[in-house]
Design an enzyme around this catalytic site. Structure first.
Site, PDB file in Angstrom:
ATOM      1  N   GLN A  92     -18.283  55.457   9.930  1.00  0.00           N
ATOM      2  CA  GLN A  92     -17.457  54.318  10.258  1.00  0.00           C
ATOM      3  C   GLN A  92     -18.014  53.114   9.395  1.00  0.00           C
ATOM      4  O   GLN A  92     -19.042  52.969   9.701  1.00  0.00           O
ATOM      5  CB  GLN A  92     -17.479  53.923  11.792  1.00  0.00           C
ATOM      6  CG  GLN A  92     -16.282  52.649  11.969  1.00  0.00           C
ATOM      7  CD  GLN A  92     -16.794  51.914  13.113  1.00  0.00           C
ATOM      8  OE1 GLN A  92     -17.882  51.366  13.602  1.00  0.00           O
ATOM      9  NE2 GLN A  92     -15.549  51.564  13.719  1.00  0.00           N
ATOM     10  N   ARG A 101      -9.850  51.344  12.280  1.00  0.00           N
ATOM     11  CA  ARG A 101      -9.974  51.130  14.022  1.00  0.00           C
ATOM     12  C   ARG A 101      -9.673  49.413  13.858  1.00  0.00           C
ATOM     13  O   ARG A 101     -10.508  48.687  13.443  1.00  0.00           O
ATOM     14  CB  ARG A 101     -11.210  51.227  14.546  1.00  0.00           C
ATOM     15  CG  ARG A 101     -11.495  51.317  16.052  1.00  0.00           C
ATOM     16  CD  ARG A 101     -12.772  51.664  16.473  1.00  0.00           C
ATOM     17  NE  ARG A 101     -12.693  52.326  17.624  1.00  0.00           N
ATOM     18  CZ  ARG A 101     -13.880  52.006  18.776  1.00  0.00           C
ATOM     19  NH1 ARG A 101     -14.807  51.391  18.399  1.00  0.00           N
ATOM     20  NH2 ARG A 101     -13.828  52.641  19.728  1.00  0.00           N
ATOM     21  N   TYR A 113     -15.929  41.636  13.667  1.00  0.00           N
ATOM     22  CA  TYR A 113     -16.628  41.839  12.414  1.00  0.00           C
ATOM     23  C   TYR A 113     -15.799  41.626  11.124  1.00  0.00           C
ATOM     24  O   TYR A 113     -14.728  40.716  11.357  1.00  0.00           O
ATOM     25  CB  TYR A 113     -16.964  43.198  12.267  1.00  0.00           C
ATOM     26  CG  TYR A 113     -18.137  43.464  13.587  1.00  0.00           C
ATOM     27  CD1 TYR A 113     -19.284  42.617  13.764  1.00  0.00           C
ATOM     28  CD2 TYR A 113     -17.914  44.320  14.617  1.00  0.00           C
ATOM     29  CE1 TYR A 113     -20.091  43.031  14.852  1.00  0.00           C
ATOM     30  CE2 TYR A 113     -18.398  44.463  15.567  1.00  0.00           C
ATOM     31  CZ  TYR A 113     -19.787  43.930  15.745  1.00  0.00           C
ATOM     32  OH  TYR A 113     -20.720  44.042  16.860  1.00  0.00           O
TER      33      TYR A 113
HETATM   34  C1  8OZ Z   1     -22.605  47.415  20.402  1.00  0.00           C
HETATM   35  C2  8OZ Z   1     -23.493  46.746  19.884  1.00  0.00           C
HETATM   36  C3  8OZ Z   1     -23.582  46.323  18.761  1.00  0.00           C
HETATM   37  C4  8OZ Z   1     -22.713  46.540  17.711  1.00  0.00           C
HETATM   38  C5  8OZ Z   1     -18.846  47.369  17.830  1.00  0.00           C
HETATM   39  C6  8OZ Z   1     -20.377  48.099  16.305  1.00  0.00           C
HETATM   40  O1  8OZ Z   1     -18.910  46.637  18.907  1.00  0.00           O
HETATM   41  C7  8OZ Z   1     -20.268  47.748  17.497  1.00  0.00           C
HETATM   42  C8  8OZ Z   1     -21.533  47.469  18.239  1.00  0.00           C
HETATM   43  C9  8OZ Z   1     -21.664  47.698  19.419  1.00  0.00           C
HETATM   44  O2  8OZ Z   1     -18.074  47.529  17.326  1.00  0.00           O
END
Ligand code: 8OZ
Length: 373
Positions: A101, A230, A183
């Site tokens: 990912q 995703r 993100y």
């Molecule tokens: C939990 C803690 C930090 C990052 C996500 C990559 O929620 C994460 C993530 C999950 O997609």
């Protein structure tokens, strides 16, 4: 015969033996400094591999700029590629398949994670609510991110492409673009975080542009049959949101469908409930059901499924596979246990993030519980 978790499924160029996918799971156990996977990480993934079963490896930053948490792995240095090779080999040795990912955290970061101490970047200079993780797992106020200049965006797309090339070089069977959970990709998609006035902001077509440029870049490197995406429509993680998520995500998903990517992976918004913030009461009961017809290829859903609810979803034809997170953390042999209706080990939330082998590689498989070597 009706579809079950243990019916085969074609995903891109691969024929999966079953539909119990391991979800991408952040565990914060890479080396630091270096952000490289270790032999312990290889052991963990190897334990969870099954013949022709699909693992989606944890969110992995494409650059230092993309890093947002302590001890998350990257795929932008030779040391990281070497670490990932160990992981991939451990999974392939057991006949499993593994996608990586690809992740850029955007504004959900902190300057302390970057060697150059640069500010986090995002679509726009809008500060998230909540707190960042510092490099020693301490909580810090979020900084106001710097909006990427229009001319910088192709460079970020290049970072994704280079990361994908490195992933394929390390032996991964494909890549999944992390477009979910607030993100960077999501920050461009949704209007709570994007008030740009160039071709990457404003209309839905403009906000979806970055997602599609990155997807096209990954397809260019890996081929459409080795690229999944995703998304988390109606999610609220990372202080994300949109004024018209239905139209936004329908547009994005139709455009991804036209590209004939290997699969679409949707996080059910109810996965927020009880795990992090409050559930989004505006969210539909099932985003997989909502967007099923918009995407013509294989659809994976994740978010708090049990064997019972997973099989009901498969049977109804709403989804093609289910990604399990917490159940896979606690049960290295989850596909086998689900196949024989064996009881599951309980997970321990305290060891999800950071730490060592405890709560990571020490969850027992059934065979060891029964005293078989
Ligand atoms: C939990 C803690 C930090 C990052 C996500 C990559 O929620 C994460 C993530 C999950 O997609």
């Amino acid at each position: 015969m009706s579809v079950t978790l243990h019916s085969s499924l074609r995903i891109g160029r691969y024929e999966l033996a079953h539909r119990v996918v391991m979800a991408p799971l952040t565990r914060m156990r890479a080396s630091e400094p270096g952000s490289a996977p270790t032999s312990l990480n290889a052991r963990y993934y190897g334990q969870r591999a099954s013949p022709d079963g699909l693992i989606i490896a944890e969110a992995t930053q494409i650059s230092w700029q993309g890093k947002g948490y302590p001890r998350t792995p990257g795929i932008h240095t030779d040391e990281q590629v070497a670490g990932w090779k160990g992981v991939v080999d451990a999974v392939h040795d057991k006949g499993g398949l593994i996608f990586l990912q690809l992740w850029h955290t955007g504004r959900i970061s902190h300057s302390s994670h970057r060697p150059d101490r640069g500010l986090p970047v995002s679509a726009s200079a809008i500060t998230p609510a909540g707190q960042a993780f510092g490099s020693a797992f301490e909580r810090l106020p979020y900084e106001t991110p710097r909006a990427l200049d229009t001319e910088e965006i192709p460079e970020v797309v290049e970072d994704y492409k280079r990361a994908a090339a490195r992933a394929i070089f390390a032996g991964f069977d494909g890549v999944e673009l992390h477009g979910a959970n607030g993100y960077l990709i999501d920050q461009f998609l949704q209007d709570r975080t994007n008030n740009r006035t160039d071709q990457y902001g404003g209309s839905i077509a403009n906000r979806v542009r970055f997602l599609l440029e990155v997807t096209d870049g990954l397809i260019n490197v890996c081929g459409n049959e080795r690229v999944g995406v995703r998304l988390s429509p109606f999610g609220t993680v990372g202080d994300i949101g949109d004024s018209d998520p239905l139209r936004l995500f329908a547009h994005a998903i139709e455009a991804l469908s036209a590209r004939r990517i290997a699969y679409l992976h949707l996080i059910e918004p109810r996965a927020n409930a009880g795990v992090r913030d409050e559930a989004n009461l505006d969210a539909p009961a099932s985003v997989a059901a909502l967007f099923r017809r918009a995407f013509k290829g294989p659809l994976i859903a994740s978010g708090g499924f049990t064997k019972l609810s997973a099989e009901a979803e498969l049977k109804s034809g709403t989804v093609d596979a289910i990604a399990f997170g917490r159940a896979f953390i606690a049960n290295p042999d989850l596909p086998h246990r689900l196949a024989i209706d064996a009881p599951l080990n309980a997970f321990d939330r305290r060891t999800f993030y950071g730490g060592d082998e405890r709560g990571y590689t020490d969850y027992p498989a059934l065979a060891s519980l029964r005293g078989v070597a």
